[in-house]
Design a protein around this motif. Structure first.
Motif, PDB file in Angstrom:
ATOM      1  N   GLY A  77       0.968  -1.389  -0.037  1.00 33.98           N
ATOM      2  CA  GLY A  77      -0.325  -0.545   0.000  1.00 33.98           C
ATOM      3  C   GLY A  77       0.815   1.172   0.137  1.00 33.98           C
ATOM      4  O   GLY A  77       0.444   2.279   0.350  1.00 33.98           O
ATOM      5  N   LYS A  78       2.182   1.046  -0.079  1.00 31.19           N
ATOM      6  CA  LYS A  78       2.866   2.366   0.210  1.00 31.19           C
ATOM      7  C   LYS A  78       4.208   2.310  -1.260  1.00 31.19           C
ATOM      8  O   LYS A  78       4.265   1.088  -1.955  1.00 31.19           O
ATOM      9  N   GLU A  79       4.456   3.204  -1.522  1.00 30.87           N
ATOM     10  CA  GLU A  79       5.139   4.382  -2.701  1.00 30.87           C
ATOM     11  C   GLU A  79       6.823   3.103  -2.548  1.00 30.87           C
ATOM     12  O   GLU A  79       7.202   2.714  -1.564  1.00 30.87           O
ATOM     13  N   ARG A  80       6.792   2.734  -3.525  1.00 32.03           N
ATOM     14  CA  ARG A  80       8.780   2.153  -2.971  1.00 32.03           C
ATOM     15  C   ARG A  80       9.243   3.480  -2.698  1.00 32.03           C
ATOM     16  O   ARG A  80       9.420   4.688  -3.638  1.00 32.03           O
ATOM     17  N   GLU A  81      10.748   3.322  -1.750  1.00 31.78           N
ATOM     18  CA  GLU A  81      10.887   4.354  -1.091  1.00 31.78           C
ATOM     19  C   GLU A  81      12.609   4.054  -1.554  1.00 31.78           C
ATOM     20  O   GLU A  81      13.255   3.009  -1.334  1.00 31.78           O
ATOM     21  N   PHE A  82      13.387   5.109  -1.245  1.00 35.90           N
ATOM     22  CA  PHE A  82      14.859   4.836  -1.512  1.00 35.90           C
ATOM     23  C   PHE A  82      15.369   4.123  -0.168  1.00 35.90           C
ATOM     24  O   PHE A  82      14.423   4.524   0.664  1.00 35.90           O
ATOM     25  N   VAL A  83      16.692   3.570  -0.120  1.00 38.64           N
ATOM     26  CA  VAL A  83      17.073   3.287   1.573  1.00 38.64           C
ATOM     27  C   VAL A  83      18.726   3.372   1.535  1.00 38.64           C
ATOM     28  O   VAL A  83      18.397   3.630   2.523  1.00 38.64           O
ATOM     29  N   ALA A  84      19.158   3.116   0.137  1.00 35.22           N
ATOM     30  CA  ALA A  84      21.095   3.486   0.375  1.00 35.22           C
ATOM     31  C   ALA A  84      21.150   3.057  -0.868  1.00 35.22           C
ATOM     32  O   ALA A  84      20.537   2.434  -2.337  1.00 35.22           O
ATOM     33  N   ALA A  85      22.535   3.780  -1.390  1.00 41.75           N
ATOM     34  CA  ALA A  85      23.084   3.802  -2.490  1.00 41.75           C
ATOM     35  C   ALA A  85      24.702   3.690  -2.116  1.00 41.75           C
ATOM     36  O   ALA A  85      24.510   4.377  -1.541  1.00 41.75           O
ATOM     37  N   ILE A  86      25.300   3.369  -3.119  1.00 42.72           N
ATOM     38  CA  ILE A  86      26.110   3.763  -3.113  1.00 42.72           C
ATOM     39  C   ILE A  86      27.536   3.237  -4.920  1.00 42.72           C
ATOM     40  O   ILE A  86      26.875   3.551  -5.578  1.00 42.72           O
ATOM     41  N   ARG A  87      28.478   4.309  -4.686  1.00 46.40           N
ATOM     42  CA  ARG A  87      28.882   5.068  -5.558  1.00 46.40           C
ATOM     43  C   ARG A  87      30.204   3.440  -6.222  1.00 46.40           C
ATOM     44  O   ARG A  87      29.698   2.690  -5.656  1.00 46.40           O
ATOM     45  N   TRP A  88      29.824   4.015  -7.504  1.00 50.62           N
ATOM     46  CA  TRP A  88      30.585   2.991  -8.443  1.00 50.62           C
ATOM     47  C   TRP A  88      32.532   2.102  -7.531  1.00 50.62           C
ATOM     48  O   TRP A  88      32.506   0.951  -7.908  1.00 50.62           O
ATOM     49  N   ASP A  89      32.503   2.565  -7.229  1.00 49.18           N
ATOM     50  CA  ASP A  89      33.916   2.616  -6.173  1.00 49.18           C
ATOM     51  C   ASP A  89      33.785   2.755  -4.722  1.00 49.18           C
ATOM     52  O   ASP A  89      34.894   2.685  -4.009  1.00 49.18           O
ATOM     53  N   GLY A  90      32.669   2.577  -4.123  1.00 49.94           N
ATOM     54  CA  GLY A  90      32.343   2.249  -3.008  1.00 49.94           C
ATOM     55  C   GLY A  90      32.471   3.486  -1.893  1.00 49.94           C
ATOM     56  O   GLY A  90      32.436   3.881  -0.948  1.00 49.94           O
ATOM     57  N   ALA A  91      33.521   4.571  -2.839  1.00 48.78           N
ATOM     58  CA  ALA A  91      33.653   6.147  -1.951  1.00 48.78           C
ATOM     59  C   ALA A  91      32.843   6.736  -1.510  1.00 48.78           C
ATOM     60  O   ALA A  91      33.530   7.318  -0.722  1.00 48.78           O
ATOM     61  N   SER A  92      31.091   6.467  -2.063  1.00 43.07           N
ATOM     62  CA  SER A  92      30.466   7.598  -1.126  1.00 43.07           C
ATOM     63  C   SER A  92      29.137   6.633  -0.905  1.00 43.07           C
ATOM     64  O   SER A  92      28.395   6.011  -2.013  1.00 43.07           O
ATOM     65  N   THR A  93      28.506   6.957  -0.076  1.00 40.61           N
ATOM     66  CA  THR A  93      27.289   6.049   0.410  1.00 40.61           C
ATOM     67  C   THR A  93      26.323   6.848   0.827  1.00 40.61           C
ATOM     68  O   THR A  93      26.643   7.863   1.739  1.00 40.61           O
ATOM     69  N   TYR A  94      24.734   6.687   0.497  1.00 41.21           N
ATOM     70  CA  TYR A  94      24.121   7.384   0.753  1.00 41.21           C
ATOM     71  C   TYR A  94      22.435   6.571   1.552  1.00 41.21           C
ATOM     72  O   TYR A  94      22.124   5.010   1.392  1.00 41.21           O
ATOM     73  N   TYR A  95      22.183   7.476   2.222  1.00 45.44           N
ATOM     74  CA  TYR A  95      21.032   6.851   3.259  1.00 45.44           C
ATOM     75  C   TYR A  95      19.949   7.235   3.516  1.00 45.44           C
ATOM     76  O   TYR A  95      20.128   9.070   3.553  1.00 45.44           O
ATOM     77  N   THR A  96      18.721   7.451   3.152  1.00 41.93           N
ATOM     78  CA  THR A  96      17.368   7.919   3.965  1.00 41.93           C
ATOM     79  C   THR A  96      17.438   7.708   5.291  1.00 41.93           C
ATOM     80  O   THR A  96      18.348   7.278   5.962  1.00 41.93           O
ATOM     81  N   ASP A  97      17.412   9.063   5.803  1.00 43.65           N
ATOM     82  CA  ASP A  97      17.428   9.271   7.359  1.00 43.65           C
ATOM     83  C   ASP A  97      16.670   8.192   8.532  1.00 43.65           C
ATOM     84  O   ASP A  97      17.270   7.669   9.381  1.00 43.65           O
TER      85      ASP A  97
END
Length: 125
Positions: free
Chosen positions: A41-61
């Motif tokens: 019942g909910k929209e798809r949401e972002f959880v995390a991502a990682i750069r191609w070389d692993g140097a940066s990561t991103y997270y939902t709060d």
């Protein structure tokens, strides 16, 4: 491009799971990889991502400090280590990747072109 996710399951509150996603069909180490989730019942949401070389990561709060995304380019695999799981983490989890190489495309699902089949994570209270 094919993405194959695995590792989901049932766990009690406070438990841990590690998801894996194996990619094939192109040169893995040129692309951002991401995890999304979708609860009923909910929209798809972002959880995390990682750069191609692993140097940066991103997270939902809501997962910062509990989840860790990583990758092993030699194995064409991205991981999502999930600790201190909560009932609100219950969802189908999808790995995703964009068409563009060497580019972080952000947190919108529409910016990702390739999707795995989803693996279910259920956290009981």
């Amino acid at each position: 491009v094919q993405l194959q996710a695995s590792g989901g399951g049932w766990v009690q509150t406070g438990g841990s799971l590690r998801l894996s996603c194996v990619a094939s069909g192109r040169t893995f180490n040129r692309y951002v990889m991401a995890w999304f989730r979708q609860a009923p019942g909910k929209e798809r949401e972002f959880v995390a991502a990682i750069r191609w070389d692993g140097a940066s990561t991103y997270y939902t709060d809501s997962v910062k400090g509990r989840f860790t995304i990583s990758r092993d380019n030699a194995k064409n695999t991205v991981y999502l280590q999930m600790n201190t799981l909560k009932p609100e983490d219950t969802a189908a989890y999808y790995c995703a990747a964009p068409k563009a190489s060497y580019l972080y495309t952000g947190r919108a699902a529409r910016n990702y072109d390739y999707w795995g089949q989803g693996t279910q994570v259920t956290v009981s209270s």
